[in-house]
Design an enzyme around this catalytic site. Structure first.
Site, PDB file in Angstrom:
ATOM      1  N   HIS A 217       1.094  -1.327  -0.048  1.00  0.00           N
ATOM      2  CA  HIS A 217       0.394  -0.091  -0.444  1.00  0.00           C
ATOM      3  C   HIS A 217       1.406   1.135   0.115  1.00  0.00           C
ATOM      4  CE1 HIS A 217      -3.967  -1.457   0.074  1.00  0.00           C
ATOM      5  NE2 HIS A 217      -3.100  -2.508   0.489  1.00  0.00           N
ATOM      6  N   LYS A 248      -2.162  -2.400  -6.672  1.00  0.00           N
ATOM      7  CA  LYS A 248      -3.005  -0.752  -5.783  1.00  0.00           C
ATOM      8  C   LYS A 248      -2.645   0.442  -6.712  1.00  0.00           C
ATOM      9  CE  LYS A 248      -3.969  -3.857  -2.928  1.00  0.00           C
ATOM     10  NZ  LYS A 248      -3.555  -5.337  -1.836  1.00  0.00           N
ATOM     11  N   THR A 277       3.523 -21.524 -12.154  1.00  0.00           N
ATOM     12  CA  THR A 277       2.099 -21.337 -12.856  1.00  0.00           C
ATOM     13  C   THR A 277       2.725 -20.549 -13.631  1.00  0.00           C
ATOM     14  OG1 THR A 277       0.786 -19.533 -12.010  1.00  0.00           O
ATOM     15  CG2 THR A 277       2.722 -19.334 -11.855  1.00  0.00           C
ATOM     16  N   THR A 278       1.451 -20.117 -15.369  1.00  0.00           N
ATOM     17  CA  THR A 278       1.303 -19.418 -16.452  1.00  0.00           C
ATOM     18  C   THR A 278       1.864 -17.686 -16.150  1.00  0.00           C
ATOM     19  OG1 THR A 278      -0.079 -20.548 -17.588  1.00  0.00           O
ATOM     20  CG2 THR A 278       0.798 -18.115 -18.572  1.00  0.00           C
TER      21      THR A 278
HETATM   22  C1  LIG Z   1      -3.658  -6.129  -1.487  1.00  0.00           C
HETATM   23  C2  LIG Z   1      -2.455  -6.839  -0.684  1.00  0.00           C
HETATM   24  C3  LIG Z   1      -1.953  -7.975  -1.266  1.00  0.00           C
HETATM   25  C4  LIG Z   1      -2.031  -8.868  -1.895  1.00  0.00           C
HETATM   26  O1  LIG Z   1      -1.432  -7.490  -2.882  1.00  0.00           O
HETATM   27  P1  LIG Z   1      -2.483  -8.616  -4.738  1.00  0.00           P
HETATM   28  O2  LIG Z   1      -1.425  -8.268  -6.232  1.00  0.00           O
HETATM   29  O3  LIG Z   1      -3.905  -7.567  -4.520  1.00  0.00           O
HETATM   30  O4  LIG Z   1      -2.441  -9.791  -4.728  1.00  0.00           O
HETATM   31  C5  LIG Z   1      -0.313  -7.861  -0.306  1.00  0.00           C
HETATM   32  N1  LIG Z   1       0.173  -7.331   0.903  1.00  0.00           N
HETATM   33  C6  LIG Z   1      -0.976  -6.685   1.294  1.00  0.00           C
HETATM   34  C7  LIG Z   1      -0.793  -5.540   2.328  1.00  0.00           C
HETATM   35  C8  LIG Z   1      -2.182  -6.075   1.046  1.00  0.00           C
HETATM   36  O5  LIG Z   1      -3.439  -5.573   1.274  1.00  0.00           O
END
Ligand SMILES: *Cc1c(COP(=O)(O)O)cnc(C)c1O
Length: 406
Positions: A217, A248, A277-278
């Site tokens: 984040h 994000k 995995t692909t």
């Molecule tokens: C969303 C999130 C993830 C996972 O990331 P994605 O790319 O959405 O799989 C990992 N750690 C935290 C703290 C998150 O909020």
């Protein structure tokens, strides 16, 4: 056994507890974010304003990103065509891995299908390979980190959230020569608070531990080049492994880790969820590369988001609405009761054309049910005024302050 009846019962339990998840079908409109079309259950569509998206900087509709995706698709087609090991490594993968390594001033980077898979894969390998490793894990760590630590089968000690004294008390009693891994996040996604990274690294040095920080984040958002909180605080070289997402602030999908060459090569070589995995399609990789590189220099989006976050907090303050005051861009507005939490979000959607997803147990502790508000670079003061006006009315009409203060 009546299998269907059994599973229906499990679903009914969720309904009873008010935590059955209902997904909102949303058609994002490129160029109009934070607006989107909500597809109602009776087949209608209506325009709503999104207030809980993680596309913090609106990179999901950034022209530079979209052009890079189009170009990569035209040039190389749709999919990668294989796993990383067998026929699925493309120049786009390598370029993006160099780009994230450079973002964190690390020797190497590795790209995964998602941030979730990056945490699960990297932590399972690191804690799994180190002999007799013990993982020290913040109690609020994301499900993906917990999953990775569990898969490693290493011993796990949970320290109280951001509590350095507790962390040290756990480290102190561990034998000196035992490998240790401290796993934590920089910005906590549900509370919006920030870890004391420097102090955690000081403890890691003192007790000979490795450090692993989830910056999901924070990447793209903090630091002069979007490296995250570690970059903003000048700590990139203190954290051994940094983890992030392209899903994000970067506006796409995919995850990554950065670190020293041997550590990253070990993860590359041993993580099942990386190998079997692909691999991601070129369009996603090219888009992510464009987004990461763009945000290494562009400040406009970050500045806009910060301005909106500040205005949102100020407006909530003015109305006396109960949000968790923290240093980050995440604004958790506490309702404190699961059924009311859903009622508030349902009413926002029905009467005000505002979409916020309720956050209930087990994502957050019971009694702290909340609306996790995200003001992005694409919102403006008018969106914020409308949101806070609606929330004020709802809190007053339903006497909601009683739960939040309990
Ligand atoms: C969303 C999130 C993830 C996972 O990331 P994605 O790319 O959405 O799989 C990992 N750690 C935290 C703290 C998150 O909020």
């Amino acid at each position: 056994m009546d299998y269907d009846a059994f599973f229906q019962n499990k679903i009914d339990d969720l309904h009873k507890e008010g935590r059955y998840r209902i997904f909102a079908p949303l058609e994002r409109l490129c160029g109009q974010f934070p607006k989107a079309l909500y597809h109602t259950s009776d087949g209608d569509k209506k325009e709503v304003t999104l207030w809980c998206s993680n596309d913090y900087l609106a990179m999901g509709q950034n022209k530079v990103v979209l052009n890079a995706m189009r170009e990569a698709t035209e040039k190389t087609g749709a999919g990668a065509g294989g796993t990383r090991n067998i026929c699925g490594t493309t120049p786009y993968h390598l370029l993006l891995e160099q780009s994230v390594a450079d973002l964190h001033h690390k020797q190497a980077g590795l790209v995964f299908s998602s941030g979730y898979v990056a945490n699960q894969g990297a932590l399972s390998v690191l804690a799994g390979l180190l002999p007799n490793c013990v993982v020290l894990s913040d109690e609020k760590n994301h499900a993906s980190m917990i999953h990775g630590i569990k898969d490693s089968r290493a011993d796990k000690l949970i320290f109280k959230h951001n509590d350095l004294d507790h962390l040290e008390s756990l480290l102190k009693v561990l034998s000196k020569d035992r490998p240790k891994l401290i796993a934590f996040e920089s910005v906590y996604s549900m509370d919006g608070d920030i870890a004391p990274i420097k102090e955690i690294c000081d403890l890691a040095d003192k007790y000979g531990a490795m450090t692993y920080c989830d910056e999901v984040h924070a990447v793209g958002l903090y630091g002069p080049r979007g490296g995250g909180i570690s970059e903003e605080q000048g700590l990139l070289d203190r954290v051994d492994v940094l983890e992030g997402t392209f899903g994000k602030a970067y506006g796409l999908m995919g995850g990554f880790v950065t670190g020293s060459a041997p550590v990253i090569d070990a993860i590359r070589s041993y993580a099942s969820s990386f190998i079997f995995t692909t691999s991601l399609p070129p369009a996603l990789l090219a888009g992510s590369y464009a987004s990461v590189e763009y945000l290494k220099t562009s400040e406009i989006e970050r500045a806009r988001m910060k301005k909106n976050v500040a205005y949102l907090k100020k407006t909530l303050d003015r109305e006396g609405l109960p949000y968790l005051k923290g240093p980050s861009h995440i604004v958790p507005l506490i309702v404190g009761e699961p059924t009311c939490c859903r009622m508030v979000t349902d009413t926002l959607m029905q009467d005000y054309n505002i979409y916020v997803q309720p956050i209930n147990y087990p994502t957050v502790p019971r009694g702290t049910e909340r609306l996790r508000l995200t003001a992005t670079a694409a919102h403006d003061a008018k969106h914020i005024d409308l949101l806070v006006g609606a929330l004020s009315e709802l809190y007053a009409a339903n006497h909601l302050m009683q739960y939040a203060q309990a």
